[in-house]
Design a protein around this motif. Structure first.
Motif, PDB file in Angstrom:
ATOM      1  N   ASP A  22      24.625 -15.807  34.258  1.00 46.53           N
ATOM      2  CA  ASP A  22      25.272 -16.052  32.982  1.00 46.53           C
ATOM      3  C   ASP A  22      24.756 -15.114  31.896  1.00 46.53           C
ATOM      4  O   ASP A  22      24.869 -15.414  30.705  1.00 46.53           O
ATOM      5  CB  ASP A  22      25.060 -17.506  32.560  1.00 46.53           C
ATOM      6  CG  ASP A  22      26.344 -18.308  32.712  1.00 46.53           C
ATOM      7  OD1 ASP A  22      27.332 -17.721  33.190  1.00 46.53           O
ATOM      8  OD2 ASP A  22      26.357 -19.489  32.355  1.00 46.53           O
ATOM      9  N   GLU A  23      24.181 -13.983  32.265  1.00 44.54           N
ATOM     10  CA  GLU A  23      23.731 -13.033  31.250  1.00 44.54           C
ATOM     11  C   GLU A  23      24.914 -12.511  30.441  1.00 44.54           C
ATOM     12  O   GLU A  23      24.804 -12.277  29.237  1.00 44.54           O
ATOM     13  CB  GLU A  23      23.002 -11.862  31.921  1.00 44.54           C
ATOM     14  CG  GLU A  23      22.468 -10.842  30.926  1.00 44.54           C
ATOM     15  CD  GLU A  23      21.752  -9.693  31.601  1.00 44.54           C
ATOM     16  OE1 GLU A  23      21.258  -8.803  30.888  1.00 44.54           O
ATOM     17  OE2 GLU A  23      21.685  -9.677  32.857  1.00 44.54           O
ATOM     18  N   TYR A  24      26.064 -12.348  31.121  1.00 44.30           N
ATOM     19  CA  TYR A  24      27.287 -11.898  30.440  1.00 44.30           C
ATOM     20  C   TYR A  24      28.391 -12.904  30.738  1.00 44.30           C
ATOM     21  O   TYR A  24      29.256 -12.661  31.584  1.00 44.30           O
ATOM     22  CB  TYR A  24      27.685 -10.502  30.914  1.00 44.30           C
ATOM     23  CG  TYR A  24      26.608  -9.473  30.695  1.00 44.30           C
ATOM     24  CD1 TYR A  24      26.338  -8.985  29.422  1.00 44.30           C
ATOM     25  CD2 TYR A  24      25.844  -9.001  31.762  1.00 44.30           C
ATOM     26  CE1 TYR A  24      25.350  -8.037  29.223  1.00 44.30           C
ATOM     27  CE2 TYR A  24      24.851  -8.051  31.558  1.00 44.30           C
ATOM     28  CZ  TYR A  24      24.609  -7.581  30.292  1.00 44.30           C
ATOM     29  OH  TYR A  24      23.624  -6.646  30.095  1.00 44.30           O
ATOM     30  N   PRO A  25      28.409 -14.043  30.086  1.00 40.89           N
ATOM     31  CA  PRO A  25      29.405 -15.079  30.394  1.00 40.89           C
ATOM     32  C   PRO A  25      30.806 -14.636  30.014  1.00 40.89           C
ATOM     33  O   PRO A  25      30.996 -13.865  29.070  1.00 40.89           O
ATOM     34  CB  PRO A  25      28.946 -16.267  29.545  1.00 40.89           C
ATOM     35  CG  PRO A  25      28.162 -15.660  28.430  1.00 40.89           C
ATOM     36  CD  PRO A  25      27.499 -14.456  29.007  1.00 40.89           C
ATOM     37  N   VAL A  26      31.805 -15.125  30.781  1.00 38.95           N
ATOM     38  CA  VAL A  26      33.186 -14.760  30.493  1.00 38.95           C
ATOM     39  C   VAL A  26      33.635 -15.417  29.188  1.00 38.95           C
ATOM     40  O   VAL A  26      33.075 -16.419  28.741  1.00 38.95           O
ATOM     41  CB  VAL A  26      34.122 -15.174  31.647  1.00 38.95           C
ATOM     42  CG1 VAL A  26      33.775 -14.439  32.914  1.00 38.95           C
ATOM     43  CG2 VAL A  26      34.090 -16.683  31.862  1.00 38.95           C
ATOM     44  N   GLY A  27      34.646 -14.799  28.581  1.00 40.00           N
ATOM     45  CA  GLY A  27      35.212 -15.377  27.374  1.00 40.00           C
ATOM     46  C   GLY A  27      34.896 -14.567  26.130  1.00 40.00           C
ATOM     47  O   GLY A  27      34.333 -13.470  26.179  1.00 40.00           O
ATOM     48  N   LEU A  28      35.273 -15.113  24.991  1.00 39.15           N
ATOM     49  CA  LEU A  28      35.134 -14.457  23.701  1.00 39.15           C
ATOM     50  C   LEU A  28      33.684 -14.352  23.284  1.00 39.15           C
ATOM     51  O   LEU A  28      32.929 -15.322  23.360  1.00 39.15           O
ATOM     52  CB  LEU A  28      35.909 -15.245  22.639  1.00 39.15           C
ATOM     53  CG  LEU A  28      35.834 -14.729  21.199  1.00 39.15           C
ATOM     54  CD1 LEU A  28      36.540 -13.385  21.089  1.00 39.15           C
ATOM     55  CD2 LEU A  28      36.447 -15.748  20.248  1.00 39.15           C
ATOM     56  N   ARG A  29      33.283 -13.171  22.819  1.00 38.85           N
ATOM     57  CA  ARG A  29      31.949 -12.973  22.246  1.00 38.85           C
ATOM     58  C   ARG A  29      32.132 -12.909  20.731  1.00 38.85           C
ATOM     59  O   ARG A  29      32.417 -11.854  20.159  1.00 38.85           O
ATOM     60  CB  ARG A  29      31.309 -11.682  22.785  1.00 38.85           C
ATOM     61  CG  ARG A  29      31.222 -11.620  24.288  1.00 38.85           C
ATOM     62  CD  ARG A  29      29.981 -12.308  24.863  1.00 38.85           C
ATOM     63  NE  ARG A  29      29.872 -13.717  24.629  1.00 38.85           N
ATOM     64  CZ  ARG A  29      30.473 -14.641  25.376  1.00 38.85           C
ATOM     65  NH1 ARG A  29      31.266 -14.306  26.347  1.00 38.85           N
ATOM     66  NH2 ARG A  29      30.288 -15.910  25.106  1.00 38.85           N
TER      67      ARG A  29
END
Length: 325
Positions: free
Chosen positions: A1-8
């Motif tokens: 989860d270092e780069y989780p999907v979805g809006l940043r």
């Protein structure tokens, strides 16, 4: 989860949105890109990527079901990389995408990535000539710093990720690494369908291709064939049967406006036969070379391929009755 999907949100503004998606990879089946996922689809890749490995399960079709259940936008990456239906299937790089015709036929792929790292304009034309209303898109890959882009028309809608994806899926867009395009047919934008009782009909194409120095020539493409070249903003063309119209200029390409005549659904025999050959090659590879944990996995994959083949057989039968090649 270092780069989780979805809006940043921390990197997004009213004018720019940064959203993480996923590329799911199987070299013979093909690579898939997902945006709008709610959670990452594991295991991210299957089979051998660059070397022999397994299992070659699940099929891309089964993975696409998961993505669609999450409400994601589904894209066939490196679209049509099976090099015109002739080369043998290989496990190492690059992705060959032999399952793509099946997944398009079953309505599970929403967009064709025809520009970026790989992609085939001719294979996209063949998909359109089978009667599938499949918009094109463009995107980078890991090693590409400058890339063709896709521009989506939102009309009067607010700039939100949901509205942008809706326009992308509808084909209200064009791809380019140069000219900016404007395009409509009978005042209808790309992604629209024009309905007529019978043909032939005369249609008004309004188009421009623009660079910083001004207008540049563009081509009008009907069912994959260039019918006019012009720099004028308005042209008349004639359509005798159901099909599609688009414009292109250099590496810029609009999505189509579709034309449908009553009782004559679009679809041609020749490209459908080509895609049956592609599916047959993949069936042979699955049956003889692919690796599975058990026979049930192999049967599941072959069953998905057969479903897709049936769709193309129906296109051929329908085209034959309508007198199309």
């Amino acid at each position: 989860d270092e780069y989780p999907v979805g809006l940043r949100e921390v990197f997004s503004t009213d004018r720019h949105l940064l959203i993480y998606g996923e590329e799911y990879r199987h070299n013979p089946y093909g690579h898939l890109a997902f945006i709008g996922l709610k959670q990452l689809i594991q295991p991210i890749s299957t089979g051998g990527l660059g070397e022999l490995g397994g299992p070659d399960y699940p099929s891309n079709s089964q993975i696409l079901d998961i993505a669609l259940d999450q409400g994601a936008t589904t894209i066939a990456a490196h679209f049509g990389n099976f090099t015109r239906y002739e080369d043998p299937i290989r496990t190492p790089w690059p992705s060959t995408g032999y399952e793509m015709p099946v997944d398009v036929a079953l309505g599970k792929i929403q967009l064709a990535e025809i520009a970026g790292n790989g992609g085939s304009l001719e294979v996209w034309y063949d998909i359109l000539n089978c009667g599938f209303q499949m918009p094109a898109t463009a995107g980078p890959d890991w090693s590409i710093k400058d890339t063709p882009r896709v521009y989506v028309s939102l009309g009067e809608k607010d700039f939100t990720f949901e509205n942008w994806c809706e326009g992308l899926q509808a084909g209200r867009s064009f791809i380019t690494d140069g000219a900016m395009l404007q395009f409509s047919v009978n005042d209808q934008l790309a992604g629209s369908t024009l309905h007529f009782d019978a043909g032939p009909v005369h249609l008004q194409v309004d188009a421009q291709a623009m660079m910083p120095g001004g207008r540049v020539p563009y081509e009008i493409v009907v069912n994959g064939e260039v019918v006019k070249r012009s720099s004028d903003s308005s042209q008349a063309i004639r359509m005798n049967d159901s099909g599609w119209i688009a414009i292109r200029s250099g590496q810029a390409h609009s999505n189509p406006v579709y034309v449908e005549f009553a009782g004559r659904p679009a679809g041609m025999m020749a490209p459908a036969k080509n895609f049956i050959n592609v599916i047959t090659q993949l069936e042979d590879w699955v049956a003889r070379k692919a690796l599975f944990d058990n026979e049930n996995q192999k049967r599941e994959v072959l069953a998905e391929l057969e479903k897709g083949k049936v769709v193309y057989q129906e296109i051929i039968a329908r085209a034959q009755k309508l007198g199309r090649k």
